[in-house]
Design an enzyme around this catalytic site. Structure first.
Site, PDB file in Angstrom:
ATOM      1  CG  HIS A 493      -0.306   0.130   2.535  1.00  0.00           C
ATOM      2  ND1 HIS A 493       0.441  -0.892   3.085  1.00  0.00           N
ATOM      3  CD2 HIS A 493      -0.275   1.153   3.435  1.00  0.00           C
ATOM      4  CE1 HIS A 493       0.889  -0.513   4.275  1.00  0.00           C
ATOM      5  NE2 HIS A 493       0.465   0.723   4.501  1.00  0.00           N
ATOM      6  CE  LYS A 497       4.251   6.440   3.516  1.00  0.00           C
ATOM      7  NZ  LYS A 497       4.073   6.120   4.950  1.00  0.00           N
TER       8      LYS A 497
END
Length: 635
Positions: A493, A497
């Site tokens: 998910h 990043k």
């Protein structure tokens, strides 16, 4: 004079319900001399509109012609304006509805014709007889409403018949398209006894011509040929004595059985072509003599027989065409199988590659034929969700299969066939994409490991998110495939990043507006990383990456999705992610106590989170807390 002359009490009640009265019909009849001269103009205007619709234009060209249709409609309007409803009028309207349904005109288009008529008539009435335009329009509209009910009845009857006998309707359509008409059927009926009467003579010619045609290239033994000739003789007698060509289901079963022996390479397609041509030649030799040519209809009979043969051979070719493609392109890395759509999922045929594939799944001994595809391939007791056959779509379905050497990834899709064959069978192919998928999956997992390396909290967090998301998905009633996928997909998910600078990702203090805007881009970055791999689990991961920061009230990011616009997997991970993050210590915060986290989640119900999912989550709160603690103790 009375204008309603109907004997059926049910029809009289129907007239009453639709507002058709003696007074209204008398009003129409009284103004017939104003109405009838308008008919030509009304019909011209109607068909000017109809011919703008490409679908209707094509249907008209296929089944009739514009001039004929206009004349028919003019006759109909004249009957309406003469305003007499009797049993004949009702039956005629009903029969016209049946005819339009049979040729494939959708009900919505037929009913819209009445609406368009009413609009056109209203305009002309307001111009020609404005003083009575409104009551006269209402009277005509009531009559149209009654006619529309008769049309609905007719269409309903046809639809019920199609539901009960879908093959019959499709078969008839294909039969006529191929030039074998109702007139041909009548010709065969009239002279079907001629075949029985002269079957010995026909077979004598058939044998001689057939043996000449196959010549020196005989690949059949004497016994095989004798059996074949005996079969043809029996077939001719029974087929024409019992008029099987009139029974669509029985005729199609025969064609399907013949197609099967070609598909299974027992006979070449050319064998049937030679057989059909030889039969036609044998009939010509028997009946094209002085004795029979005295009958003026015998030539029509011969031509009808030839068209029947042509139609039959055409149907065989249409059925076997996709199978021949598979045989000719055997080098492709695909496995083919056929399932019954009537007895859904029952395997009716597999190619040699598929037989070997089934064995690789651990099935030994018994043939898979007769078993269900979802039992054999997926070890399921019910059909697979997303099955392209059940959902009637041509799109590829991605699936996984567990074999002795691990998990394999496959693309499953149906091959297009003749519509009539699709009523009873579906031909599917499986393409193995395991090798390519594992390479891409490995690359994505390396990116996830990179994200874990850059953020000490990520590794343990993503493992918990996967397991907890699976729990909530199961609690929400999702099937096991969805649960298994989300347990893996949820771990990715926050993979986006990897594209966020360390200075922002690990900043201990509050982010500036610019830093926060940069941080939010991780949702889109994650989606871009994952979306190019079409495995179901990674597609779900891409969806989660993009949507797990969306809010139920539409105030989330990156796309401001609202409510059920947010996919279920995104709504599930949104709750689990916040739950675990709030209970965890981060560089920028301490861990929150469970009761405070519970209050935050409940406060976000209907705002940030799906209220139904929150209710389920809170109901099983202790189980989620216990599972998380167990996972922490394992780390």
């Amino acid at each position: 004079m009375k204008r309603i002359l109907v004997t059926d009490q049910n029809r009289l009640r129907q007239l009453q319900y639709t507002g058709v009265t003696e007074e209204k019909l008398q009003l129409i009849y009284h103004h017939r001399n104003h109405l009838i001269p308008l008919i030509d103009t009304i019909v011209d205007e109607l068909y000017e509109e109809i011919m703008k619709v490409e679908k209707l234009k094509k249907l008209i060209h296929e089944h009739s012609n514009l001039t004929h249709l206009k004349e028919t409609q003019k006759e109909y309007l004249k009957e309406c304006f003469l305003a007499t409803i009797n049993d004949e009028y009702i039956q005629k309207r009903y029969n016209i509805g049946l005819k339009h349904s049979e040729v494939g005109l959708e009900l919505k288009w037929y009913l819209s014709t009445y609406t368009k008529y009413a609009d056109i008539i209203s305009i002309h009435l307001s111009r020609t007889i404005p003083n009575v335009a409104l009551p006269l329009y209402n009277a005509i509209h009531a009559l149209f409403s009654f006619d529309m009910q008769l049309t609905l009845e007719a269409y309903s009857k046809i639809e019920l018949q199609k539901a009960a006998h879908p093959l019959r309707f499709e078969f008839e359509k294909v039969r006529q398209i191929n030039g074998f008409t109702d007139e041909d059927v009548q010709n065969l009926n009239q002279f079907s006894g001629y075949i029985s009467f002269q079957v010995e003579q026909i077979m004598t010619y058939f044998r001689d011509i057939f043996l000449q045609r196959i010549g020196n290239e005989r690949v059949y033994t004497f016994v095989e040929l004798e059996n074949f000739f005996a079969y043809i003789k029996t077939f001719l007698l029974q087929f024409f004595q019992e008029k099987i060509y009139q029974d669509s289901e029985a005729f199609f079963r025969i064609i399907r059985d013949w197609s099967r022996v070609i598909i299974e390479s027992k006979y070449h397609e050319n064998f049937f072509q030679i057989t059909g041509e030889t039969l036609c030649d044998a009939l010509r030799k028997v009946f094209m003599t002085k004795e029979y040519l005295a009958n003026q209809y015998i030539l029509q009979y011969i031509h009808s027989f030839e068209r029947l043969t042509k139609f039959t051979l055409s149907m065989i070719h249409e059925i076997i065409r996709p199978y021949l493609f598979l045989r000719d392109f055997d080098f492709l890395e695909i496995y083919a199988y056929e399932i019954s759509t009537i007895d859904f999922g029952r395997l009716t045929w597999t190619d040699e590659k598929m037989k070997r594939f089934v064995k690789s799944l651990g099935m030994t001994g018994d043939s898979p034929i007769g078993k269900r595809c979802y039992e054999v391939l997926h070890k399921r007791t019910v059909p697979c969700s997303g099955c392209p056959v059940l959902e009637g779509k041509q799109e590829t379905m991605m699936t996984t299969v567990e074999s002795v050497d691990g998990l394999h990834y496959y693309k499953v899709r149906p091959l297009p066939q003749n519509k009539i064959f699709e009523l009873s069978r579906a031909l599917l192919i499986i393409q193995d994409i395991t090798r390519e998928s594992k390479v891409m999956f490995h690359t994505i997992e390396k990116l996830l490991q990179l994200a874990e390396y850059r953020d000490d909290d990520t590794k343990n967090h993503v493992e918990r998110i996967g397991i907890l998301s699976g729990m909530l998905a199961r609690l929400a009633g999702c099937d096991e495939k969805f649960v298994a996928n989300i347990e893996i997909a949820a771990k990715f998910h926050d993979i986006g990043k990897v594209g966020i600078p360390d200075s922002i990702l690990n900043k201990p203090g509050k982010l500036t507006n610019e830093e926060w805007d940069s941080m939010k881009t991780h949702a889109q970055i994650g989606h871009q990383i994952l979306s190019n791999l079409d495995l179901p689990v990674i597609q779900m991961a891409a969806s989660i990456a993009r949507t797990h920061h969306e809010w139920w009230n539409g105030q989330g990011y990156p796309n401001g999705l609202k409510g059920e616009e947010i996919p279920l997997e995104g709504r599930i991970v949104a709750i689990v992610d916040v739950f675990d993050a709030l209970l965890s210590k981060r560089v920028y915060k301490d861990a929150f106590p469970p009761e405070q986290v519970k209050a935050i989640l409940m406060d976000g119900s209907g705002h940030q989170f799906d209220p139904k999912l929150i209710d389920l989550f809170i109901m099983m709160w202790d189980e989620f807390i216990t599972t998380r603690e167990r996972l922490l103790s394992r780390d």
